[in-house]
Design a protein around this motif. Structure first.
Motif, PDB file in Angstrom:
ATOM      1  N   MET A  93       0.904  -1.290  -0.091  1.00  0.00           N
ATOM      2  CA  MET A  93      -0.089  -0.025  -0.005  1.00  0.00           C
ATOM      3  C   MET A  93       0.869   1.181   0.126  1.00  0.00           C
ATOM      4  O   MET A  93       0.636   2.230  -0.850  1.00  0.00           O
ATOM      5  N   LEU A  94       1.988   1.163   0.858  1.00  0.00           N
ATOM      6  CA  LEU A  94       2.792   2.274   0.760  1.00  0.00           C
ATOM      7  C   LEU A  94       3.465   2.787  -0.454  1.00  0.00           C
ATOM      8  O   LEU A  94       3.821   3.555  -1.094  1.00  0.00           O
ATOM      9  N   THR A  95       4.001   1.420  -1.124  1.00  0.00           N
ATOM     10  CA  THR A  95       4.375   1.675  -2.878  1.00  0.00           C
ATOM     11  C   THR A  95       3.491   2.163  -3.598  1.00  0.00           C
ATOM     12  O   THR A  95       3.705   2.972  -4.392  1.00  0.00           O
ATOM     13  N   PHE A  96       2.093   2.161  -3.645  1.00  0.00           N
ATOM     14  CA  PHE A  96       1.115   2.670  -4.190  1.00  0.00           C
ATOM     15  C   PHE A  96       0.913   3.868  -3.873  1.00  0.00           C
ATOM     16  O   PHE A  96       0.706   4.913  -4.881  1.00  0.00           O
ATOM     17  N   VAL A  97       0.895   4.276  -2.735  1.00  0.00           N
ATOM     18  CA  VAL A  97       0.840   5.960  -2.257  1.00  0.00           C
ATOM     19  C   VAL A  97       2.024   6.432  -3.057  1.00  0.00           C
ATOM     20  O   VAL A  97       1.981   7.557  -3.288  1.00  0.00           O
ATOM     21  N   LEU A  98       3.310   5.756  -2.957  1.00  0.00           N
ATOM     22  CA  LEU A  98       4.565   6.702  -3.288  1.00  0.00           C
ATOM     23  C   LEU A  98       4.381   6.644  -4.798  1.00  0.00           C
ATOM     24  O   LEU A  98       4.574   7.873  -5.324  1.00  0.00           O
ATOM     25  N   TYR A  99       3.784   5.656  -5.586  1.00  0.00           N
ATOM     26  CA  TYR A  99       3.718   5.856  -6.901  1.00  0.00           C
ATOM     27  C   TYR A  99       2.478   6.991  -7.256  1.00  0.00           C
ATOM     28  O   TYR A  99       2.752   7.580  -8.139  1.00  0.00           O
ATOM     29  N   MET A 100       1.469   6.890  -6.641  1.00  0.00           N
ATOM     30  CA  MET A 100       0.412   8.008  -6.843  1.00  0.00           C
ATOM     31  C   MET A 100       0.960   9.499  -6.463  1.00  0.00           C
ATOM     32  O   MET A 100       0.668  10.321  -7.354  1.00  0.00           O
ATOM     33  N   TRP A 101       1.972   9.478  -5.438  1.00  0.00           N
ATOM     34  CA  TRP A 101       2.557  10.892  -4.838  1.00  0.00           C
ATOM     35  C   TRP A 101       3.554  11.236  -6.352  1.00  0.00           C
ATOM     36  O   TRP A 101       3.571  12.442  -6.502  1.00  0.00           O
ATOM     37  N   ARG A 102       4.318  10.553  -6.683  1.00  0.00           N
ATOM     38  CA  ARG A 102       5.067  10.796  -7.854  1.00  0.00           C
ATOM     39  C   ARG A 102       4.413  11.084  -9.373  1.00  0.00           C
ATOM     40  O   ARG A 102       4.612  11.997 -10.001  1.00  0.00           O
ATOM     41  N   LYS A 103       3.050  10.492  -9.241  1.00  0.00           N
ATOM     42  CA  LYS A 103       2.306  10.914 -10.481  1.00  0.00           C
ATOM     43  C   LYS A 103       1.418  12.337 -10.381  1.00  0.00           C
ATOM     44  O   LYS A 103       1.560  12.991 -11.270  1.00  0.00           O
ATOM     45  N   LYS A 104       1.011  12.516  -9.265  1.00  0.00           N
ATOM     46  CA  LYS A 104       0.295  13.574  -8.930  1.00  0.00           C
ATOM     47  C   LYS A 104       0.621  14.784  -8.120  1.00  0.00           C
ATOM     48  O   LYS A 104       0.241  15.711  -8.275  1.00  0.00           O
ATOM     49  N   GLY A 105       1.916  14.368  -7.437  1.00  0.00           N
ATOM     50  CA  GLY A 105       2.473  15.324  -6.412  1.00  0.00           C
ATOM     51  C   GLY A 105       1.425  15.453  -4.989  1.00  0.00           C
ATOM     52  O   GLY A 105       1.803  16.544  -4.370  1.00  0.00           O
ATOM     53  N   SER A 106       0.767  14.766  -5.043  1.00  0.00           N
ATOM     54  CA  SER A 106      -0.417  14.749  -3.800  1.00  0.00           C
ATOM     55  C   SER A 106      -0.738  13.249  -3.204  1.00  0.00           C
ATOM     56  O   SER A 106      -0.653  12.401  -3.992  1.00  0.00           O
ATOM     57  N   VAL A 107      -0.935  13.288  -1.851  1.00  0.00           N
ATOM     58  CA  VAL A 107      -1.444  12.114  -1.401  1.00  0.00           C
ATOM     59  C   VAL A 107      -3.005  12.255  -0.741  1.00  0.00           C
ATOM     60  O   VAL A 107      -3.438  11.323  -0.222  1.00  0.00           O
ATOM     61  N   ASN A 108      -3.607  13.221  -1.201  1.00  0.00           N
ATOM     62  CA  ASN A 108      -5.034  13.587  -0.927  1.00  0.00           C
ATOM     63  C   ASN A 108      -5.815  12.811  -1.661  1.00  0.00           C
ATOM     64  O   ASN A 108      -5.626  12.944  -2.963  1.00  0.00           O
ATOM     65  N   ILE A 109      -6.932  12.133  -1.197  1.00  0.00           N
ATOM     66  CA  ILE A 109      -7.540  11.203  -2.073  1.00  0.00           C
ATOM     67  C   ILE A 109      -8.692  11.805  -2.947  1.00  0.00           C
ATOM     68  O   ILE A 109      -9.018  11.335  -3.968  1.00  0.00           O
ATOM     69  N   GLU A 110      -8.925  13.158  -2.593  1.00  0.00           N
ATOM     70  CA  GLU A 110      -9.670  14.096  -3.462  1.00  0.00           C
ATOM     71  C   GLU A 110      -9.014  14.365  -4.883  1.00  0.00           C
ATOM     72  O   GLU A 110      -9.750  14.704  -5.457  1.00  0.00           O
ATOM     73  N   ASP A 111      -7.645  14.466  -4.946  1.00  0.00           N
ATOM     74  CA  ASP A 111      -6.925  14.677  -6.116  1.00  0.00           C
ATOM     75  C   ASP A 111      -7.002  13.594  -7.174  1.00  0.00           C
ATOM     76  O   ASP A 111      -6.478  13.763  -8.097  1.00  0.00           O
ATOM     77  N   PHE A 112      -7.670  12.483  -6.718  1.00  0.00           N
ATOM     78  CA  PHE A 112      -7.514  11.464  -7.609  1.00  0.00           C
ATOM     79  C   PHE A 112      -8.916  11.072  -8.336  1.00  0.00           C
ATOM     80  O   PHE A 112      -9.608   9.854  -7.945  1.00  0.00           O
ATOM     81  N   ALA A 113      -9.705  12.307  -8.451  1.00  0.00           N
ATOM     82  CA  ALA A 113     -11.223  11.916  -8.916  1.00  0.00           C
ATOM     83  C   ALA A 113     -11.263  11.103 -10.127  1.00  0.00           C
ATOM     84  O   ALA A 113     -12.461  10.491 -10.495  1.00  0.00           O
ATOM     85  N   GLU A 114     -10.355  11.099 -11.150  1.00  0.00           N
ATOM     86  CA  GLU A 114     -10.521  10.180 -12.403  1.00  0.00           C
ATOM     87  C   GLU A 114     -10.499   8.606 -11.969  1.00  0.00           C
ATOM     88  O   GLU A 114     -10.757   7.803 -12.713  1.00  0.00           O
ATOM     89  N   GLN A 115     -10.003   8.447 -10.716  1.00  0.00           N
ATOM     90  CA  GLN A 115      -9.890   6.961 -10.412  1.00  0.00           C
ATOM     91  C   GLN A 115     -11.267   6.651  -9.837  1.00  0.00           C
ATOM     92  O   GLN A 115     -11.329   5.217  -9.584  1.00  0.00           O
ATOM     93  N   LYS A 116     -12.190   7.371  -9.437  1.00  0.00           N
ATOM     94  CA  LYS A 116     -13.441   7.059  -8.929  1.00  0.00           C
ATOM     95  C   LYS A 116     -14.424   6.408  -9.841  1.00  0.00           C
ATOM     96  O   LYS A 116     -14.421   6.748 -11.055  1.00  0.00           O
ATOM     97  N   TRP A 117     -15.202   5.347  -9.425  1.00  0.00           N
ATOM     98  CA  TRP A 117     -16.464   4.802 -10.131  1.00  0.00           C
ATOM     99  C   TRP A 117     -17.437   5.683 -10.658  1.00  0.00           C
ATOM    100  O   TRP A 117     -18.488   6.092 -10.078  1.00  0.00           O
TER     101      TRP A 117
END
Length: 117
Positions: A93-117
């Motif tokens: 899970m921390l690896t996924f969080v690090l990957y998401m932080w590198r892609k978007k520069g944020s770890v806030n779940i609100e910033d990943f709206a395109e990932q929601k269904w």
């Protein structure tokens, strides 16, 4: 041992609250780890029997009385396995969080709206 069970249940509730109420992905992972620790405490408390000893076969417990004086080793073995699996899942899970932080520069779940269904 009821005290350990209650503490385990409280940890599960605190971890669940932390996972549901936070928007930071790292805090969500920490909430998962707290739930994991609470479950381990509950499992250990369920396997404990007052007045019995560890299941080590040596001369401390006579052969004829071993079934009545030792604790079942299965819950302890399951908890050890669960600790290793929980560590691996937390690292993933921390690896996924690090990957998401590198892609978007944020770890806030609100910033990943395109990932929601």
């Amino acid at each position: 041992m009821i005290f350990v069970t209650v503490i385990g249940m409280l940890l599960v509730l605190v971890g669940l609250w932390g996972m549901m109420s936070r928007k930071n992905l790292v805090k969500i992972v920490i909430g998962f780890s707290i739930i994991d620790t609470g479950i381990h405490l509950i499992l250990v408390s369920m396997g404990y029997i007052e007045g019995r000893t560890a299941p080590i076969l040596n001369d401390a417990v006579p052969m004829s009385d071993r079934l009545n004086r030792v604790v079942d080793p299965i819950p302890s073995a399951l908890v050890l396995t669960a600790i290793v699996i929980g560590l691996a899942v937390t690292a993933l899970m921390l690896t996924f969080v690090l990957y998401m932080w590198r892609k978007k520069g944020s770890v806030n779940i609100e910033d990943f709206a395109e990932q929601k269904w």
